[in-house]
Design an enzyme around this catalytic site. Structure first.
Site, short mmCIF file in Angstrom:
data_model
loop_
_atom_site.label_atom_id
_atom_site.label_comp_id
_atom_site.label_asym_id
_atom_site.label_seq_id
_atom_site.Cartn_x
_atom_site.Cartn_y
_atom_site.Cartn_z
N CYS A 151 0.84 -1.20 0.00
CA CYS A 151 0.00 0.00 0.00
C CYS A 151 0.89 1.26 0.00
O CYS A 151 1.73 1.43 -0.87
CB CYS A 151 -0.96 -0.02 1.19
SG CYS A 151 -2.24 1.26 1.15
N ASP A 306 -9.96 -5.14 -4.87
CA ASP A 306 -9.43 -4.12 -3.97
C ASP A 306 -10.17 -2.80 -4.20
O ASP A 306 -10.16 -2.27 -5.31
CB ASP A 306 -7.93 -3.95 -4.24
CG ASP A 306 -7.21 -3.12 -3.18
OD1 ASP A 306 -7.88 -2.35 -2.48
OD2 ASP A 306 -5.98 -3.26 -3.08
N HIS A 334 -8.29 -5.64 -0.61
CA HIS A 334 -7.06 -5.00 -0.14
C HIS A 334 -6.46 -5.75 1.05
O HIS A 334 -5.28 -6.10 1.03
CB HIS A 334 -7.38 -3.56 0.25
CG HIS A 334 -6.17 -2.72 0.51
ND1 HIS A 334 -5.33 -2.26 -0.50
CD2 HIS A 334 -5.63 -2.25 1.67
CE1 HIS A 334 -4.35 -1.55 0.02
NE2 HIS A 334 -4.52 -1.52 1.33
#
Length: 434
Positions: A151, A306, A334
């Site tokens: 991320c 995601d 995610h």
């Protein structure tokens, strides 16, 4: 045609059965609450091998008799805690790598204080992350290590690898948040088109409060995040494993942390609004994080469902990465990339295999060599690898002796290398040549 009285009787019976089931589930509430309060996370044994400010660098105990020569450093985002990568023993990315013989490190950024509100990308990338990489390099005796960013940690990792390509042997980017604008991402809905003034937020609070960030994420799927999941929890409340898994995930969600104000604004304005990583315009402390210097093998790991970093955002970023970039996809979200059963059954064996396919190191780092035609000795200098060696050769500096005689400013212009970095290389070259 059924008798109306029989139909009424069936409905009444079903109502009583549902009521009985409801009462039975209620009897498990106390045990479920106790499990939620006592659940353990991040149980894989580790030790803190480096600390700076709030940061802790964790080194995990090996789980195999032999370990790979090159260590791997996991870099997580600045919000939430990194134990999502080690949530539970049977769904732990960290433990999976350990079981494959990897030497594993991970950065735990921990909760910032108001004193940290002025920390920016230059602090996190060119100081904290660089210091951690150097600790791992020194402990392992390797010039370059494997880097794994998740991320926002992926955005920081790709910036770092572009700044210091000779210190990164392999680069993995999972749900990398480097090209989010106009991709129907959470940030599109929260701060896109000037909907939300992030500068005013940090001017008011100093840091970006976790509660605000959580609210921004919850706005994407408010019914799921605030109602549906609790209905599913009550439906499975009699199953101990289900309750513990739910509790671990809820603990991770509840323990989100503030984001230092300056880096939050920089991320939104520089990485999201201006797309400076994607457009190859990112500078850290005046140095260009040039994506063209990413000469190491790269893997992108994408969750097809995601909603935080949509798959189209990651595929968009793939357009500016080297053509040899490997792409791994999983039909999950995610967080599911790290914790879902599907990802651990199908995705992570392939990702580990990708790392294992990279040539191993026998005794010396494979990026440091003085064989004829591979760098003419330049790569003996700490910090010079294939990419920088090639720049120096194109500028007419072909050997260590040439480097020892060079003037930093002139060579900086000719080779496109920062003068302050050249000064250290030249000093090393002069010591070797004396």
């Amino acid at each position: 045609m059924r008798n109306p009285s029989e139909t009424a009787f069936d409905l009444q019976r079903q109502t009583w059965e549902n009521a009985s089931d409801f009462v039975e589930k209620l009897s498990h509430v106390d045990d479920a609450n106790r499990s939620i309060a006592e659940v353990e996370v991040g149980e894989t044994p580790s030790e803190v091998v480096y600390e700076e400010n709030k940061l802790e660098l964790l080194h995990y105990e090996p789980r195999t008799e032999e370990q790979r020569d090159v260590p791997i450093l996991f870099v997580y985002a600045l919000f939430n805690k990194p134990f999502i990568l080690d949530l539970q023993p049977d769904r732990s990315v960290i433990r999976t790598f350990l079981d494959q013989g990897f030497d594993v490190y991970m950065i735990d950024w921990n909760e910032p204080s108001l004193l940290d509100h002025a920390l920016g990308f230059d602090d996190y990338v060119d100081r904290y992350l660089d210091n951690c990489v150097n600790v791992v390099r020194e402990r392992s005796g390797r010039d370059a290590i494997d880097l794994f960013g998740y991320c926002m940690g992926g955005a920081m990792s790709v910036i770092y690898a572009a700044l210091y390509p000779d210190r990164v042997r392999n680069l993995a980017l999972m749900a990398v948040s480097a090209s989010l604008r106009d991709t129907d991402s959470v940030l599109d809905q929260w701060v896109g088109d000037g909907f939300f003034d992030v500068q005013k937020l940090v001017d008011t609070y100093g840091n970006a409060p976790a509660e605000f960030v959580d609210a921004g994420f919850s706005l994407r799927e408010p019914v799921r995040d605030n109602l549906s999941k609790y209905l599913r929890f009550f439906d499975g409340i009699e199953e101990e494993d289900f309750v513990e898994n739910f509790a671990r995930m809820e603990r991770w969600v509840d323990e989100s942390i503030d984001i230092p104000g300056r880096v939050f604004v920089e991320f939104v304005e520089t990485v999201y609004d201006d797309q400076k990583i994607y457009n190859n315009e990112m500078y850290i402390d005046g140095e260009h994080a040039d994506l063209r210097d990413l000469d190491m093998p790269i893997a992108q790991i994408i969750g097809n469902y995601d909603h935080v970093v949509p798959p189209e955002a990651q595929r968009k970023f793939n357009e500016v990465l080297p053509d040899r970039t490997a792409v791994f996809e999983s039909d999950t979200g995610h967080m599911g990339l790290a914790v879902s059963g599907r990802a651990h059954a199908e995705l992570w064996p392939d990702v580990c295999a990708w790392f294992e396919e990279r040539p191993t190191v026998d005794g010396t780092d494979d990026q440091s060599t003085d064989e004829p035609g591979t760098g003419d000795g330049l790569e003996e200098i700490d910090g010079i690898g294939p990419a920088y060696a090639e720049r120096l050769r194109r500028a007419g500096t072909e050997t260590v002796a040439d480097l020892a005689e060079a003037e930093p400013d002139a060579l900086a212009d000719a080779a496109g290398v920062p003068a302050n970095r050249l000064e250290g290389w030249i000093e090393q070259a002069r010591i070797r040549s004396s």
